[in-house]
Write an enzyme that holds these catalytic residues in place. Structure first.
Site, mmCIF file in Angstrom:
data_model
loop_
_atom_site.group_PDB
_atom_site.id
_atom_site.type_symbol
_atom_site.label_atom_id
_atom_site.label_comp_id
_atom_site.label_asym_id
_atom_site.label_seq_id
_atom_site.Cartn_x
_atom_site.Cartn_y
_atom_site.Cartn_z
ATOM 1 C CG ASP A 217 -2.254 0.680 0.958
ATOM 2 O OD1 ASP A 217 -2.266 1.908 1.041
ATOM 3 O OD2 ASP A 217 -3.257 0.003 0.656
ATOM 4 C CG HIS A 252 -5.265 3.764 1.738
ATOM 5 N ND1 HIS A 252 -4.936 2.521 1.252
ATOM 6 C CD2 HIS A 252 -6.585 3.907 1.523
ATOM 7 C CE1 HIS A 252 -6.011 1.936 0.759
ATOM 8 N NE2 HIS A 252 -7.036 2.754 0.914
ATOM 9 C CB SER A 422 -9.607 0.672 1.150
ATOM 10 O OG SER A 422 -8.966 1.070 -0.013
#
Length: 820
Positions: A217, A252, A422
């Site tokens: 990521d 994230h 996600s």
């Protein structure tokens, strides 16, 4: 011969069952462990002298122990009995072939008829060759001991034939079912754990360090207290170094890592689905989402070459695109050849576009597990991508780790608003980590089969496979049972009154979210929708409701008793009714609603206002009225008039910022401004005829309906144009011209019908040739730019950008999106 004696001859001594009110309770004898009753000190001394590890013996309590049979055969037991004279071998059973242990030390509890004399009780026990008969607390229940632990079940059956006996049960030793409940403060709002049966799964497997889940990521906060100490083989495939710390505020990857495997029971924040698993942080994109195809492929290879069995990926392309060859090779390598041929399990978020994925996309690859998202109501999220290649769905976990401090999603160490596919993919990846922990020898194919076959079919798509939800919503408990070789629970719809876990999530009746009431209460505090009930919602701080406010949609007759249907931003919702401020909770006042009825609402009369704001005591709202007219440049909302909202340049990319005054049918714009709907919100834009009517950096854009009327918005000199268009000297894209030039040109035609006027566009490919006086090479060389995004349509995406729905990642051959 007495009746008891006759019965004893008829009973098969080897039968392992006793009678309960519901019928016979059957057991299987166990041979993989040995039950021992002896002194702990004596047992440990013997194990040490025999060259065995003391860890081979599990101490239950006091003198009761379980020893694994490979460490303790009959010869060892005989030797132990000689060394420790009071040693007793216990009888060990299971209810199912791989179930929990039930241990008999020979003790029973027997309830006699209250009128049975002590002499008669003694006589009965003598007839069945049992010892004891001591009453418990002066009741008609007595303690009884069989001649041996193995004889206890037979003895209960024999006593059940005696007329004076009401019941007889073996006093079995068993392990209480305690769902592992960590002391992490945010656990109570991590609703996805209950939905997938994670707490019940943790009783079987919490995760092992040997099970490694790669987080491919945007990087991971390497020093986060809920992640520190469990991160292995870190790598930045974008920068080609071993520091995958995130750039700037891009949280994230840190959020994904927390969902998978945040440390449990450490008194910090949250707990991940696989709290005992190791995490491998791999960074493949910059803070703004830029990266390379090569970095993606390198990340996958690095992960499997360094021992990862599970690869969690919450990113993809913003539009359907074929998989690059190097990435295809990396996927094949990981899926087919990693782990000495066992293969690694690759999981990808399906995407948040509410569309069917094409079979050539990365998430549709045969060796990829495509994961969609579900809600706390156990239904598919409306945005979740679907299709024949979708494998399963998982809850869109919202509470997770953030970058520490001011960076990241929030000014703190944790985020309460993560989501999308996600968040779903890391939930499924965490379950896969638990499965690997339970059995490190499972192949990729076996992991995939277990993960999909143990998923729960959703009620709305109750079948083995449906393209909207794949094989169903992941179930951690059933997956771990299967991976461990245990009997797998078969789910059914939760009956909320039968004292049974019907749907295999480890929760019974009222503990189960499926048994939650439709509405818990109107106006009660909340952080998430699930805390309000199955059909209710939480209006949080972001909507102006301190500590949250539970409500539900309504018409005039559908609100629960004591609440009133009112208007909130164009929607009819229920508010808590009141007569005085004392009827409302702290921070709320009793104010008149649109229907003139009084309801509890957040109010500045109680909470006050921020510096620079004033309180409207009638509405309870704080407001500001700065000098900036709608559309003016700004750095904070206090600079904007009419309670406007400052769209700051650093967040929304509008040069100088923009005072956005929202409008609708009941709240119009001032004179010389027009209300323009832009996706989910409408703003007042200034009406203009020429660029000089607009602020610096803005120009006058012709409206689609009337080319003689314009609206002020950012010039393409800074905002750019769509691909294929160039920015002309008016600051407009392509052939667009300001309204004043349009009107002048048409007036010059002496009454000819109005028609389009060709604008002179910037030609950035030639040198100054004098043929076009408006070419930038001939005039202002800094006045044109042929790259960027469209202008007015750009604002339509601002609301989505504000909610962090989509972040883009551009590579050397295409863009990618992280699905939060």
């Amino acid at each position: 011969m007495t009746l008891v004696g006759l019965w004893s001859q008829l009973v098969i001594a080897s039968a392992a069952f006793y009678y309960a009110p519901s019928g016979a309770i059957e057991f299987d004898s166990v041979h993989d462990v040995v039950g021992i009753q002896t002194s702990r000190t004596c047992l440990e001394g013997y194990l040490v002298d025999a060259g065995l590890s003391t860890s081979a013996a599990e101490s239950l309590w006091g003198e009761y122990h379980l020893v694994s049979e490979p460490y303790f055969g009959k010869l060892h037991l005989s030797a132990l009995e000689q060394r420790c004279p009071y040693t007793k071998r216990l009888a060990v059973y299971r209810r199912f072939p791989n179930g929990s242990y039930y241990i008999s030390d020979g003790l029973l509890r027997v309830r006699f008829n209250p009128r049975t004399s002590f002499a008669r009780i003694t006589s009965i026990l003598d007839e069945v060759n049992a010892k004891g008969g001591k009453p418990i607390h002066r009741s008609n229940i007595v303690k009884v001991e069989a001649i041996s632990p193995a004889d206890a079940l037979r003895l209960t059956r024999e006593l059940m034939m005696v007329p004076e006996v009401q019941w007889a049960v073996p006093d079995l030793i068993y392990k209480k079912k305690r769902m592992w409940v960590p002391n992490d403060p945010w656990l109570s709002v991590q609703w996805h754990h209950d939905l997938i049966g994670a707490k019940a799964a943790w009783d079987l497997e919490k995760g092992k360090p040997e099970a490694i889940v790669a987080i491919i990521d945007s990087g991971v906060d390497m020093t986060h207290p809920d992640l520190r100490g469990k991160l292995v083989a870190p790598y930045d495939s974008l920068e080609n170094d071993e520091d995958p710390s995130p750039g700037g505020s891009d949280a994230h990857g840190s959020a994904c890592a927390g969902v998978v495997g945040a440390i449990g029971d450490n008194g910090e924040g949250i707990v991940g689905v696989c709290p005992g698993c190791s995490l491998m942080p791999i960074r493949i994109m910059s803070e703004n989402g830029w990266g390379r195809y090569g970095a993606d492929a390198d990340a996958i290879r690095w992960a499997v070459d360094n021992g990862a069995q599970v690869l969690s990926n919450s990113w993809g392309h913003p539009e359907p695109i074929e998989i690059p060859a190097n990435l295809e090779d990396a996927v094949l390598y990981a899926g087919n050849y990693a782990r000495g041929g066992k293969g690694a399990l690759l999981l990808f978020a399906s995407g948040n576009d509410n569309r069917e994925n094409f079979d050539y996309e990365l998430a549709s690859h045969p060796l990829v597990v495509s994961v969609g998202a579900t809600t706390f109501r156990d239904t598919r999220e409306g945005y979740s991508n679907y299709g024949p290649e979708l494998d399963l769905v998982a809850p869109s976990a919202s509470v997770t780790t953030d970058i520490q401090g001011e960076a990241g999603y929030n000014s703190g160490d944790y985020s309460l608003g993560f989501g999308g596919t996600s968040a779903a993919a890391p939930v499924a990846s965490g379950v896969a980590g638990l499965m690997v922990s339970a059995n490190l020898d499972l192949t990729r194919e076996e992991l995939y089969t277990i993960l999909t076959s143990t998923a729960d079919p959703l009620e709305e798509h109750n079948q083995s496979f449906h393209e909207r939800v794949g094989h169903g919503r992941v179930n951690a408990l059933r997956a771990v049972q299967a991976a461990s070789g245990l009997t797998v629970c078969e789910p059914s719809f939760e009956d909320c009154s039968n004292l049974t876990d019907d749907d295999c999530d480890g929760l019974i009746d009222s503990e189960d979210g499926h048994c939650a009431p439709e509405i818990v209460g109107i106006g009660i505090p909340c952080m998430h929708d699930f805390q309000c009930g199955m059909s209710a919602s939480c209006l949080g701080d972001g909507w102006g409701f301190p500590d949250g406010y539970c409500t539900t949609t309504c018409d005039q007759s559908t609100c629960p008793e004591g609440s009133i249907c009112g208007d909130f931003r164009g929607n009819s919702v229920c508010f808590e009714g009141c007569e005085t401020r004392d009827d409302c909770r702290e921070g709320y006042d009793c104010l008149a609603s649109a229907s003139s009825e009084t309801v509890c609402l957040p109010s500045c009369t109680v909470l006050g206002c921020n510096p620079g704001e004033r309180c409207n005591e009638a509405t309870g709202d704080c407001y500001h009225d700065g000098p900036g007219i709608p559309g003016a440049a700004c750095r904070s909302s206090l600079e904007c008039a009419m309670d406007g909202w400052c769209l700051r340049e650093e967040r929304f990319g509008i040069q100088g910022g923009f005072c956005g005054v929202m409008c609708d049918e009941s709240h119009g714009c001032p004179t010389d401004f027009e209300c323009v709907k832009m996706r989910y919100v409408s703003f007042c834009l200034e009406v203009c005829e020429e660029a000089s009517n607009c602020r610096e950096g803005f120009t006058c854009h012709p409206t689609e309906d009337d080319l003689s009327v314009g609206l002020c918005w950012e010039s393409c000199i800074t905002a750019g144009c769509e691909e294929g268009e160039t920015c002309n000297t008016h600051g407009l894209c392509g052939d667009d011209i300001p309204p004043n030039i349009y009107k002048e040109a048409n007036e010059a035609k002496e009454g000819a019908p109005l028609g389009p006027v060709q604008a002179c566009s910037c030609d950035l490919t030639t040198v100054c040739d004098g043929d076009c006086s408006c070419d930038p090479e001939c005039t202002d060389e800094s006045g044109c730019s042929a790259t960027g995004q469209p202008m007015l349509p750009l604002l339509m995406l601002l609301w989505l950008a504000f909610r962090r729905c989509v972040h883009r990642k551009k590579g050397d051959r295409g863009e990618k999106t992280v699905f939060s």
